[in-house]
Design a protein around this motif. Sequence first.
Motif, PDB file in Angstrom:
ATOM      1  N   ILE A  24     -12.240  -9.243 -51.143  1.00  0.00           N
ATOM      2  CA  ILE A  24     -12.923 -10.490 -51.533  1.00  0.00           C
ATOM      3  C   ILE A  24     -14.411 -10.240 -51.785  1.00  0.00           C
ATOM      4  N   ILE A  46      -5.531 -14.400 -52.564  1.00  0.00           N
ATOM      5  CA  ILE A  46      -5.650 -13.299 -51.587  1.00  0.00           C
ATOM      6  C   ILE A  46      -5.522 -13.835 -50.163  1.00  0.00           C
ATOM      7  N   ILE A  47      -6.229 -14.935 -49.886  1.00  0.00           N
ATOM      8  CA  ILE A  47      -6.223 -15.480 -48.518  1.00  0.00           C
ATOM      9  C   ILE A  47      -4.832 -16.000 -48.147  1.00  0.00           C
ATOM     10  N   LEU A  57     -14.061 -14.258 -46.761  1.00  0.00           N
ATOM     11  CA  LEU A  57     -14.614 -15.413 -47.479  1.00  0.00           C
ATOM     12  C   LEU A  57     -15.887 -15.905 -46.785  1.00  0.00           C
ATOM     13  N   ASN A  99      -8.263  -1.266 -40.993  1.00  0.00           N
ATOM     14  CA  ASN A  99      -9.518  -1.917 -40.642  1.00  0.00           C
ATOM     15  C   ASN A  99     -10.684  -1.041 -41.068  1.00  0.00           C
ATOM     16  N   GLN A 150     -15.205  -7.205 -37.416  1.00  0.00           N
ATOM     17  CA  GLN A 150     -14.613  -6.070 -38.108  1.00  0.00           C
ATOM     18  C   GLN A 150     -13.836  -6.583 -39.299  1.00  0.00           C
ATOM     19  N   VAL A 196      -7.326 -14.712 -33.296  1.00  0.00           N
ATOM     20  CA  VAL A 196      -8.424 -15.681 -33.356  1.00  0.00           C
ATOM     21  C   VAL A 196      -8.000 -16.981 -32.694  1.00  0.00           C
ATOM     22  N   VAL A 197      -8.992 -17.767 -32.273  1.00  0.00           N
ATOM     23  CA  VAL A 197      -8.713 -19.061 -31.652  1.00  0.00           C
ATOM     24  C   VAL A 197      -8.062 -19.984 -32.697  1.00  0.00           C
ATOM     25  N   PHE A 222      -9.524 -15.829 -54.951  1.00  0.00           N
ATOM     26  CA  PHE A 222      -9.765 -15.764 -53.504  1.00  0.00           C
ATOM     27  C   PHE A 222      -8.667 -16.522 -52.749  1.00  0.00           C
ATOM     28  N   GLN A 264      -6.589  -8.230 -34.363  1.00  0.00           N
ATOM     29  CA  GLN A 264      -7.534  -9.142 -33.700  1.00  0.00           C
ATOM     30  C   GLN A 264      -7.005 -10.572 -33.804  1.00  0.00           C
ATOM     31  N   ILE A 302      -2.415 -12.883 -47.640  1.00  0.00           N
ATOM     32  CA  ILE A 302      -2.687 -12.109 -46.418  1.00  0.00           C
ATOM     33  C   ILE A 302      -2.349 -12.948 -45.173  1.00  0.00           C
ATOM     34  N   ALA A 358      -8.379  -6.939 -46.958  1.00  0.00           N
ATOM     35  CA  ALA A 358      -8.460  -8.179 -47.740  1.00  0.00           C
ATOM     36  C   ALA A 358      -9.897  -8.704 -47.775  1.00  0.00           C
ATOM     37  N   TYR A 411     -12.831 -17.995 -35.282  1.00  0.00           N
ATOM     38  CA  TYR A 411     -11.773 -18.776 -35.941  1.00  0.00           C
ATOM     39  C   TYR A 411     -11.138 -18.103 -37.152  1.00  0.00           C
ATOM     40  N   CYS A 412     -11.831 -17.156 -37.762  1.00  0.00           N
ATOM     41  CA  CYS A 412     -11.364 -16.679 -39.068  1.00  0.00           C
ATOM     42  C   CYS A 412     -10.657 -15.331 -38.971  1.00  0.00           C
ATOM     43  N   GLY A 413      -9.412 -15.317 -39.426  1.00  0.00           N
ATOM     44  CA  GLY A 413      -8.628 -14.092 -39.469  1.00  0.00           C
ATOM     45  C   GLY A 413      -8.852 -13.373 -40.789  1.00  0.00           C
ATOM     46  N   PRO A 414      -8.017 -12.373 -41.075  1.00  0.00           N
ATOM     47  CA  PRO A 414      -8.173 -11.600 -42.313  1.00  0.00           C
ATOM     48  C   PRO A 414      -8.202 -12.506 -43.546  1.00  0.00           C
ATOM     49  N   GLY A 415      -9.010 -12.204 -44.475  1.00  0.00           N
ATOM     50  CA  GLY A 415      -9.127 -13.012 -45.696  1.00  0.00           C
ATOM     51  C   GLY A 415     -10.172 -14.089 -45.515  1.00  0.00           C
ATOM     52  N   LEU A 416      -9.962 -14.957 -44.542  1.00  0.00           N
ATOM     53  CA  LEU A 416     -10.949 -16.016 -44.275  1.00  0.00           C
ATOM     54  C   LEU A 416     -12.270 -15.414 -43.812  1.00  0.00           C
TER      55      LEU A 416
END
Lengths: 67, 574
Positions: free
Chosen positions: B20, A21-22, B359, B2, B12, A38-39, A18, A36, A25, B16, B351-356
Amino acid sequence: MKKHVSIWFVIGLQLALFGLIIAVISVYGIFVPPAQTVVLGELHPGIYWGVLMLTLGVFYTVKFRPK
Amino acid sequence: MNGTLPFGSLIQLGTADFLIIGIYFVFVLGIGVYLKHFAETGESFFMANREMTAWIAGLAFLSANLGALELIGWAGNTYQYGIMAAHWYWIGAIPAMLFLGLIMMPFYYISKTHSVPGYLHLRFGPAARSLSAITFAFMTVLMSGVNMFAMAKVMAVVLGWNFDFSIWMSALTVAVYVGLGGLLSAIFNEVLQFMLIWFGALLIPILGLVEAGGWSGMVERIHKNVPLIHPNSPTTDYTHMWSVMDKSGNNPMGMHWTGIVFGLGAVLAMGYWTTDFLVVQRVLTAKDLRSAKMAPIIGAAFKMIVPFIVILPGLLGLALLPDRLYPEDQLGAHPGAHSYNDVLPLLLARYCGPGLLGLGITALIAGFMSGMAGNVSAFSTVWTYDIYRPLMKPVASDAHYVAMGRWSTGIGVLVSIGTAYLVQEFASIMDYVQALFSFFIAPLFGTVLLGMLWKRATGAGGFWGLLAGISSSIGMFLWVKFDHDTAIRYVALSPQATAMAENMYSALWAGLICVGVTVLISLLTTPKTDSELAGLVRGCTPIPSEGDYPLLQRPVFWAVVVGVGCVILNIIFW
């Protein structure tokens, strides 16, 4: 009696996978920003978090690998 | 790419993220298939060979509790009630977990029981065992169904996933890995899920505090926002736990401190953490008595910091989310708005982008599945050993009971699925199931506690005390349901009491009634002799001393460390 693999080994494998991958990416996202936003995305938390998980995962995988 | 998801979902997912989630399911199912070969006997399938270290038993003990309603629900409750929700962790869990480890675990462990109803059988006889086993089995599969419904609903709102797909995907996965590998597989997965929950959820409070400008910045924003978010609240102080509880009308929960200390801390929490077989089963798998005592203490240490990933996000939601959230039952009046329970997914999306993101969603799914697996594996053990064997087939081979364990796992999952659909049709069932389950726990605690600590308690006393406690709790629930305004004044000691306060006080009264009836009937009936109570009751059971262990390996030392930490946290957020 048969002995199963250590649970920590399995956890290490999953964290490493994991994390990889994270991290990958998230690095990719620097060059090709996702649709998209994010903050606090400018802090790139995915890279740090991914590397942390990867490091811990590799440590556990190696330390508890089946002998 | 997506994922193509229906309009209206909060989040969405991308490639990745799906990768996961997919890998997670492969791991979970793979563990079940792999461990099937290690779960061929009753001792391995139902008790995981009693070979777990304190760490594994302790983390599984905690993880079985991190279910569907925990992560999402308590973050939502914090948005509604503020930091007071942390009472359910610090006073409503830690003391009970330490009590289990130090005081009660020796009797569970030395008696070599396979379950809590099994202990009641040894201590009070078959009637108390059957009453507790049948009630537990019935309520456990219903609770599992309620959790499943909650999960499918969250997945529908958050990801736009189809309700049927969420139900069947998670239920079949749990059925496969618990049915194949039994408790061993459930525990393996629970520890795995525990790690995922932490890694998936921990980033939210960290980034939230960065955005809010630290704790003080968050508190300042909460004070500013609360009058707008909760205009009817009696206070704007949502960041203190005890100082707002001198009167029940002074805090958003409508709760006096006695309700929290005595109802929650002394009865409900003690009942849940020390007698609910769903969690106790994990500790019974420990490899020796020291590990069995340490496991709940390790669980308590981690439970103490769970508010960081559950309560803090709720507070951050109050401070940072731009749109006001509403209770579920008010969403109809506010089209397009989100509910309190969406606070965690909203922060995840923030707060979480792709991957996170993948998770984080995996952490939620892991939480749902660990709770469900806990229910199903506990149901399977109680059904097979405490209902099927004594009441239907007393003599059979070990292999037969293992096969029954596997079948009952599948049947338990199917009943849970049926319950989830029933709740979808009749939402009020959810309230009944949750209330009855929590009310059942309080009297059971009274029965088990007296059984372990008072050798004068008799079989008749134990049975009738338990029955009286359960009946009175159901009676109070129905009284409040049908004559709310009158009943609530007596049951919860305040006309302003919320449903949560009502639960606390009902538990307290049910526990006291159980203890009173048990004592009364025990004094009128003949007790067992000391030799019959050996290994079951304090005073008749030699408990090995910890004196031979170095200080750092003694359970009592770590219990004191965790206890002091808990007191400090309560003082900090007083």
